[in-house]
Design a protein around this motif. Sequence first.
Motif, PDB file in Angstrom:
ATOM      1  N   ILE A  15      70.384  77.221  -0.449  1.00 51.31           N
ATOM      2  CA  ILE A  15      70.223  75.784  -0.196  1.00 51.31           C
ATOM      3  C   ILE A  15      70.724  74.998  -1.394  1.00 51.31           C
ATOM      4  CG2 ILE A  15      68.524  73.929   0.113  1.00 51.31           C
ATOM      5  CD1 ILE A  15      66.879  75.923   1.814  1.00 51.31           C
ATOM      6  N   ARG A  16      70.375  75.449  -2.602  1.00 49.72           N
ATOM      7  CA  ARG A  16      70.841  74.767  -3.821  1.00 49.72           C
ATOM      8  C   ARG A  16      72.366  74.687  -3.848  1.00 49.72           C
ATOM      9  NH1 ARG A  16      73.288  75.789  -7.937  1.00 49.72           N
ATOM     10  NH2 ARG A  16      73.267  78.034  -7.650  1.00 49.72           N
ATOM     11  N   GLY A  17      73.018  75.804  -3.548  1.00 47.11           N
ATOM     12  CA  GLY A  17      74.479  75.836  -3.558  1.00 47.11           C
ATOM     13  C   GLY A  17      75.101  74.919  -2.519  1.00 47.11           C
ATOM     14  N   GLU A  18      74.553  74.932  -1.321  1.00 49.78           N
ATOM     15  CA  GLU A  18      75.089  74.085  -0.251  1.00 49.78           C
ATOM     16  C   GLU A  18      74.908  72.600  -0.565  1.00 49.78           C
ATOM     17  OE1 GLU A  18      76.959  74.878   2.256  1.00 49.78           O
ATOM     18  OE2 GLU A  18      76.758  77.051   2.060  1.00 49.78           O
ATOM     19  N   VAL A  19      73.723  72.238  -1.051  1.00 51.67           N
ATOM     20  CA  VAL A  19      73.464  70.831  -1.367  1.00 51.67           C
ATOM     21  C   VAL A  19      74.364  70.385  -2.521  1.00 51.67           C
ATOM     22  CG1 VAL A  19      71.734  69.181  -2.195  1.00 51.67           C
ATOM     23  CG2 VAL A  19      71.113  70.869  -0.458  1.00 51.67           C
ATOM     24  N   ALA A  20      74.532  71.231  -3.519  1.00 47.92           N
ATOM     25  CA  ALA A  20      75.414  70.889  -4.648  1.00 47.92           C
ATOM     26  C   ALA A  20      76.837  70.661  -4.160  1.00 47.92           C
ATOM     27  CB  ALA A  20      75.378  72.002  -5.694  1.00 47.92           C
ATOM     28  N   GLU A  21      77.286  71.509  -3.260  1.00 50.27           N
ATOM     29  CA  GLU A  21      78.636  71.378  -2.702  1.00 50.27           C
ATOM     30  C   GLU A  21      78.779  70.064  -1.932  1.00 50.27           C
ATOM     31  OE1 GLU A  21      80.736  74.008   0.549  1.00 50.27           O
ATOM     32  OE2 GLU A  21      80.352  75.189  -1.267  1.00 50.27           O
ATOM     33  N   MET A  22      77.764  69.720  -1.154  1.00 51.92           N
ATOM     34  CA  MET A  22      77.804  68.470  -0.388  1.00 51.92           C
ATOM     35  C   MET A  22      77.839  67.261  -1.305  1.00 51.92           C
ATOM     36  SD  MET A  22      75.281  68.943   2.838  1.00 51.92           S
ATOM     37  CE  MET A  22      74.485  70.532   2.627  1.00 51.92           C
ATOM     38  N   ILE A  23      77.011  67.267  -2.343  1.00 54.11           N
ATOM     39  CA  ILE A  23      76.972  66.135  -3.269  1.00 54.11           C
ATOM     40  C   ILE A  23      78.323  65.976  -3.959  1.00 54.11           C
ATOM     41  CG2 ILE A  23      75.977  65.299  -5.443  1.00 54.11           C
ATOM     42  CD1 ILE A  23      73.297  66.525  -4.506  1.00 54.11           C
ATOM     43  N   GLU A  24      78.892  67.093  -4.351  1.00 54.61           N
ATOM     44  CA  GLU A  24      80.159  67.059  -5.083  1.00 54.61           C
ATOM     45  C   GLU A  24      81.336  66.597  -4.220  1.00 54.61           C
ATOM     46  OE1 GLU A  24      82.941  70.388  -7.045  1.00 54.61           O
ATOM     47  OE2 GLU A  24      80.852  70.442  -7.710  1.00 54.61           O
ATOM     48  N   GLY A  25      81.391  67.064  -2.969  1.00 58.52           N
ATOM     49  CA  GLY A  25      82.593  66.793  -2.205  1.00 58.52           C
ATOM     50  C   GLY A  25      82.471  66.016  -0.922  1.00 58.52           C
ATOM     51  N   GLU A  26      81.263  65.860  -0.376  1.00 57.47           N
ATOM     52  CA  GLU A  26      81.152  65.264   0.950  1.00 57.47           C
ATOM     53  C   GLU A  26      80.434  63.924   0.996  1.00 57.47           C
ATOM     54  OE1 GLU A  26      79.574  68.200   3.712  1.00 57.47           O
ATOM     55  OE2 GLU A  26      80.484  69.757   2.466  1.00 57.47           O
ATOM     56  N   LEU A  27      79.465  63.715   0.142  1.00 60.87           N
ATOM     57  CA  LEU A  27      78.716  62.468   0.172  1.00 60.87           C
ATOM     58  C   LEU A  27      79.532  61.376  -0.503  1.00 60.87           C
ATOM     59  CD1 LEU A  27      75.095  63.695  -0.667  1.00 60.87           C
ATOM     60  CD2 LEU A  27      76.209  63.494   1.558  1.00 60.87           C
ATOM     61  N   LYS A  28      79.843  60.334   0.259  1.00 64.82           N
ATOM     62  CA  LYS A  28      80.733  59.283  -0.234  1.00 64.82           C
ATOM     63  C   LYS A  28      80.007  58.012  -0.656  1.00 64.82           C
ATOM     64  CE  LYS A  28      84.323  61.770   0.771  1.00 64.82           C
ATOM     65  NZ  LYS A  28      84.761  62.671  -0.262  1.00 64.82           N
ATOM     66  N   ASP A  29      78.692  58.080  -0.745  1.00 62.55           N
ATOM     67  CA  ASP A  29      77.900  56.915  -1.119  1.00 62.55           C
ATOM     68  C   ASP A  29      78.239  56.517  -2.560  1.00 62.55           C
ATOM     69  OD1 ASP A  29      75.791  55.148  -1.936  1.00 62.55           O
ATOM     70  OD2 ASP A  29      74.545  55.960  -0.325  1.00 62.55           O
ATOM     71  N   PRO A  30      78.679  55.268  -2.777  1.00 64.63           N
ATOM     72  CA  PRO A  30      79.061  54.843  -4.137  1.00 64.63           C
ATOM     73  C   PRO A  30      77.892  54.803  -5.120  1.00 64.63           C
ATOM     74  CG  PRO A  30      79.118  52.989  -2.613  1.00 64.63           C
ATOM     75  CD  PRO A  30      78.863  54.215  -1.790  1.00 64.63           C
ATOM     76  N   ILE A  32      75.797  57.193  -5.580  1.00 63.07           N
ATOM     77  CA  ILE A  32      75.584  58.522  -6.135  1.00 63.07           C
ATOM     78  C   ILE A  32      76.542  58.757  -7.291  1.00 63.07           C
ATOM     79  CG2 ILE A  32      75.585  61.004  -5.659  1.00 63.07           C
ATOM     80  CD1 ILE A  32      74.946  60.292  -2.727  1.00 63.07           C
ATOM     81  N   GLY A  33      75.981  58.908  -8.481  1.00 59.39           N
ATOM     82  CA  GLY A  33      76.778  59.121  -9.683  1.00 59.39           C
ATOM     83  C   GLY A  33      76.948  60.604  -9.977  1.00 59.39           C
ATOM     84  N   PHE A  34      76.862  60.937 -11.266  1.00 58.13           N
ATOM     85  CA  PHE A  34      77.013  62.328 -11.684  1.00 58.13           C
ATOM     86  C   PHE A  34      75.674  63.044 -11.519  1.00 58.13           C
ATOM     87  CE2 PHE A  34      77.385  65.828 -14.694  1.00 58.13           C
ATOM     88  CZ  PHE A  34      78.580  66.375 -14.257  1.00 58.13           C
ATOM     89  N   ILE A  55      70.327  63.723 -13.165  1.00 58.04           N
ATOM     90  CA  ILE A  55      71.262  62.620 -12.973  1.00 58.04           C
ATOM     91  C   ILE A  55      71.646  62.053 -14.327  1.00 58.04           C
ATOM     92  CG2 ILE A  55      71.636  60.381 -11.891  1.00 58.04           C
ATOM     93  CD1 ILE A  55      69.427  61.191  -9.864  1.00 58.04           C
ATOM     94  N   LEU A  56      72.947  61.999 -14.586  1.00 60.89           N
ATOM     95  CA  LEU A  56      73.449  61.472 -15.842  1.00 60.89           C
ATOM     96  C   LEU A  56      73.504  59.954 -15.772  1.00 60.89           C
ATOM     97  CD1 LEU A  56      74.411  62.998 -18.338  1.00 60.89           C
ATOM     98  CD2 LEU A  56      76.736  62.663 -17.549  1.00 60.89           C
ATOM     99  N   GLY A  57      73.066  59.298 -16.821  1.00 57.37           N
ATOM    100  CA  GLY A  57      73.139  57.841 -16.866  1.00 57.37           C
ATOM    101  C   GLY A  57      71.809  57.228 -17.243  1.00 57.37           C
ATOM    102  N   ASP A  58      71.784  55.895 -17.231  1.00 57.03           N
ATOM    103  CA  ASP A  58      70.557  55.181 -17.582  1.00 57.03           C
ATOM    104  C   ASP A  58      69.591  55.184 -16.399  1.00 57.03           C
ATOM    105  OD1 ASP A  58      71.644  53.371 -15.812  1.00 57.03           O
ATOM    106  OD2 ASP A  58      72.031  51.822 -17.310  1.00 57.03           O
ATOM    107  N   GLU A  59      68.458  54.547 -16.597  1.00 54.25           N
ATOM    108  CA  GLU A  59      67.404  54.557 -15.567  1.00 54.25           C
ATOM    109  C   GLU A  59      67.885  53.927 -14.264  1.00 54.25           C
ATOM    110  OE1 GLU A  59      64.067  55.968 -14.093  1.00 54.25           O
ATOM    111  OE2 GLU A  59      64.674  56.319 -16.162  1.00 54.25           O
ATOM    112  N   GLN A  60      68.680  52.864 -14.356  1.00 50.64           N
ATOM    113  CA  GLN A  60      69.192  52.209 -13.141  1.00 50.64           C
ATOM    114  C   GLN A  60      70.146  53.143 -12.383  1.00 50.64           C
ATOM    115  OE1 GLN A  60      68.050  49.246 -11.913  1.00 50.64           O
ATOM    116  NE2 GLN A  60      69.170  49.900 -10.107  1.00 50.64           N
ATOM    117  N   ALA A  61      70.980  53.862 -13.122  1.00 48.22           N
ATOM    118  CA  ALA A  61      71.908  54.815 -12.486  1.00 48.22           C
ATOM    119  C   ALA A  61      71.123  55.915 -11.784  1.00 48.22           C
ATOM    120  CB  ALA A  61      72.842  55.410 -13.530  1.00 48.22           C
TER     121      ALA A  61
END
Length: 117
Positions: A15-30, A32-34, A55-61
């Motif tokens: 599940i971890r691998g599949e979700v990571a793959e989806m976040i990296e390549g399929e989810l197009k929501d602007p 979603i950062g790093f 999640i990389l970034g500040d609290e708002q990110a």
Amino acid sequence: MMVPGHRHDRLADQIRGEVAEMIEGELKDPRIGFVTVTRVDLSPDFSHARVQVSILGDEQARKDSLSGLQSATGYVRRQVTQRLGLRRAPEIAFVIDRGAEEAARIEELLGKIREGG
């Protein structure tokens, strides 16, 4: 005969691998950062999957990325179920993993102690 818990651990890792793959390549929501999927905690009956993300970034990110991930929960749930051939779709919940932050904070405090205060 399989060792108890082996299937559980293997499924959580898949599940971890599949979700990571989806976040990296399929989810197009602007929003979603790093995002990095650090681990998945799966309930004993496989009905709930708690996906821990860093999640990389500040609290708002972080808030924005988490909102984006939460809005994609239905898609992620369907895809995980289809891709892994599960009979029942586990409930997916995204949670921020603060382990890396805590480790950095502890390291900083230890550094201050070593320097003498």
